[in-house]
Design a protein around this motif. Structure first.
Motif, PDB file in Angstrom:
ATOM      1  N   LYS A  84      26.635 -12.762  -3.035  1.00  0.00           N
ATOM      2  CA  LYS A  84      26.913 -11.342  -2.764  1.00  0.00           C
ATOM      3  C   LYS A  84      25.646 -10.495  -2.725  1.00  0.00           C
ATOM      4  O   LYS A  84      25.699  -9.277  -2.884  1.00  0.00           O
ATOM      5  CB  LYS A  84      27.900 -10.793  -3.808  1.00  0.00           C
ATOM      6  CG  LYS A  84      29.285 -11.391  -3.649  1.00  0.00           C
ATOM      7  CD  LYS A  84      29.830 -11.169  -2.239  1.00  0.00           C
ATOM      8  CE  LYS A  84      31.126 -11.886  -1.978  1.00  0.00           C
ATOM      9  NZ  LYS A  84      31.596 -11.727  -0.589  1.00  0.00           N
ATOM     10  N   ASP A 132      33.579  -8.422  -4.151  1.00  0.00           N
ATOM     11  CA  ASP A 132      32.204  -8.726  -4.540  1.00  0.00           C
ATOM     12  C   ASP A 132      32.006  -8.717  -6.045  1.00  0.00           C
ATOM     13  O   ASP A 132      31.275  -9.545  -6.591  1.00  0.00           O
ATOM     14  CB  ASP A 132      31.236  -7.725  -3.900  1.00  0.00           C
ATOM     15  CG  ASP A 132      31.081  -7.940  -2.402  1.00  0.00           C
ATOM     16  OD1 ASP A 132      31.811  -8.787  -1.852  1.00  0.00           O
ATOM     17  OD2 ASP A 132      30.240  -7.264  -1.794  1.00  0.00           O
ATOM     18  N   ASP A 165      31.248  -3.377   0.472  1.00  0.00           N
ATOM     19  CA  ASP A 165      30.469  -4.586   0.269  1.00  0.00           C
ATOM     20  C   ASP A 165      28.982  -4.256   0.286  1.00  0.00           C
ATOM     21  O   ASP A 165      28.576  -3.091   0.347  1.00  0.00           O
ATOM     22  CB  ASP A 165      30.823  -5.644   1.316  1.00  0.00           C
ATOM     23  CG  ASP A 165      30.510  -5.193   2.740  1.00  0.00           C
ATOM     24  OD1 ASP A 165      29.807  -4.181   2.910  1.00  0.00           O
ATOM     25  OD2 ASP A 165      30.972  -5.864   3.684  1.00  0.00           O
TER      26      ASP A 165
END
Length: 489
Positions: free
Chosen positions: A437, A411, A34
């Motif tokens: 994101k 994401d 992420d």
């Protein structure tokens, strides 16, 4: 008493079940990173569908295989330790069968054995090129494996006299130019024309050093200088050709300071310039976070790469036996695999190629070829990328929505929806998905376009307000003056 025993038994069974769920080893080995560079588990994008051994094919065990190449439904395996090339054919029922085994070629009427062939390439015109490493030569053959010509060490002053000609990897572009990665040659890829004549080097690795290195060398002793890394280019370890004729190249070179590889994967144009797009959270370097578990330390070390028709590409990591898939912007789609003896794991990864969307990998220690096919989750990601590349942005966004239903932590799905919205002129929506994101670059671009769009849509309102602010006070002042003059009159 029997009733109490049943209750105890039921309680024990339930306890055992929950204990199993809590401590059982997970079967999911696919993950992503992420924005915060933390690993996030995801559904499997690929699954193992075949495991191919030489013994199962009836030709004896593969021994230290080093090269893998795929053309249409044929799989070429360079069984280096056995000094042979094995050609497999994928049958309609999904079975791989042996088409032929090549151990020698006929040159000028005499049989010449292969010696540790490390790579093979078949170009569009069906000519076959073999990097016959220990024979210090490259063989060009026709589609029937008849010899055409041989390339040996060029007689050129640019080649260091102590360097022997050991070709390891090769590709042939659409103009039949041959690009070869040669052991101990760090000037780039050796380039030969369609007649086999040496024409120079292409795509040399850039020399990388820091100012600290340079200053330190000025004050270091002779012994210290000898122990330091020389400021010289480093050699590639594998190359591959994409659908547009560009060369993908990998190297496992570490920067002089730190453990970060120096551009471990590149895309080279005809001038040897790196044109790989790197617009993801991080550059395509494999694992972003790594430790030293199980005796494995340091960053990922790419040993091979393969490109897909939608410009995504997969890199094979020898450090931890993982496959990293990136999209055309350099975003990590997913990573999977590990070191070990399990299905889908590796011991010494050496090569990767594809047949359509299926991935084939080669492991030199297990001496096996493993086939991976897309799962429904991986297929949706692939479809979303294909739709976007084809300009069907609305359709791409719909598929990304389906991906989010399967993995709400993905994401790239949010970024993909934002990217599609941006292309459709829905800048406000793109900003919202990018913001979710933390995709700053995309958000900045969407905000810039949204601001421009807002100004164009509301310019008349702004001009009207400005006009009112300027004209109304003047009109009021004039009216008051006029009324006063009338009263005085």
């Amino acid at each position: 008493m029997n009733k109490k025993l049943k209750v105890v038994f039921l309680f024990s069974l339930l306890f055992s079940f929950f204990f199993f769920l809590l401590y059982a080893e997970p079967t999911n080995y696919t993950y992503n990173y992420d924005f915060w560079e933390e690993q996030v588990a995801s559904p499997d994008a690929y699954r193992v569908t075949d495991f191919i051994l030489g013994s199962s094919l009836g030709i004896g065990h593969f021994r230290d295989p080093q090269g893998l190449f795929i053309r249409e439904n044929r799989v070429f395996v360079c069984d280096s330790g056995n000094n042979r090339v094995v050609v497999l054919e994928l049958q309609p029922n999904g079975e791989h069968t042996v088409e032929r085994v090549i151990t020698s070629v006929l040159i000028d009427g005499e049989e010449s054995n292969l010696a540790y062939p490390s790579d093979l390439f078949q170009c569009r015109s069906n000519y076959i090129y073999i990097a016959d490493t220990n024979n210090r030569r490259i063989l060009k053959l026709d589609s029937e494996w008849n010899h055409i010509f041989t390339i040996t060490r060029p007689d050129d002053e640019s080649i260091d006299e102590f360097v022997e000609f050991h070709p390891l990897k090769l590709v042939v572009d659409f103009a039949n130019r041959i690009f070869v990665q040669v052991r101990n040659v760090n000037k780039g890829l050796m380039e030969f024309d369609n007649r086999g004549d040496f024409t120079g080097y292409m795509g040399a690795n850039k020399v990388t050093f820091s100012i600290v290195d340079y200053i330190w060398r000025l004050f270091a002793t002779q012994a210290q200088r000898e122990r330091m890394n020389l400021f010289i280019p480093t050699e590639y370890n594998n190359i591959a050709l994409d659908k547009d004729g560009f060369i993908y190249a990998t190297n496992a070179t570490m920067a002089a300071w730190g453990d970060v590889p120096t551009d471990p994967v590149r895309r080279l144009n005809a001038m040897g310039q790196d044109i790989l797009i790197r617009n993801g959270y991080e550059n395509p370097v494999g694992d972003l976070v790594f430790g030293d578990a199980a005796g494995v330390s340091g960053p990922s070390r790419f040993v091979d790469v393969v490109a897909f028709d939608n410009d995504s590409y997969a890199c094979f990591d020898s450090a931890r036996g993982r496959i990293f898939m990136y999209d055309f912007q350099g975003n990590l789609l997913y990573a999977f695999g590990s070191l070990g003896n399990k299905e889908g794991y590796f011991q010494i990864p050496v090569a990767i190629d594809r047949m359509g969307t299926a991935l084939y990998t080669l492991d030199s220690r297990t001496a096996a070829v493993t086939r991976f096919d897309l799962t429904s989750y991986g297929q949706k990601i692939n479809d979303a990328l294909n739709e976007y590349r084809a300009g069907r942005y609305e359709s791409s966004a719909v598929i990304w929505e389906e991906v989010l239903k399967m993995n709400g932590n993905y994401d790239l799905a949010y970024i993909g929806i934002g990217r599609a919205a941006l292309r459709q002129g829905q800048y406000r929506k793109a900003m919202e998905y990018y913001k979710l994101k933390h995709f700053r670059e995309g958000y900045g671009k969407a905000f810039q376009l949204y601001r421009k769009q807002w100004m164009e849509d509301n310019l008349w309102k702004i001009l009207l307000i400005v006009a009112l602010v300027v004209l109304v006070p003047t009109a009021i002042k004039y009216s008051i003056k006029l009324v006063k003059e009338i009263r005085d009159a």
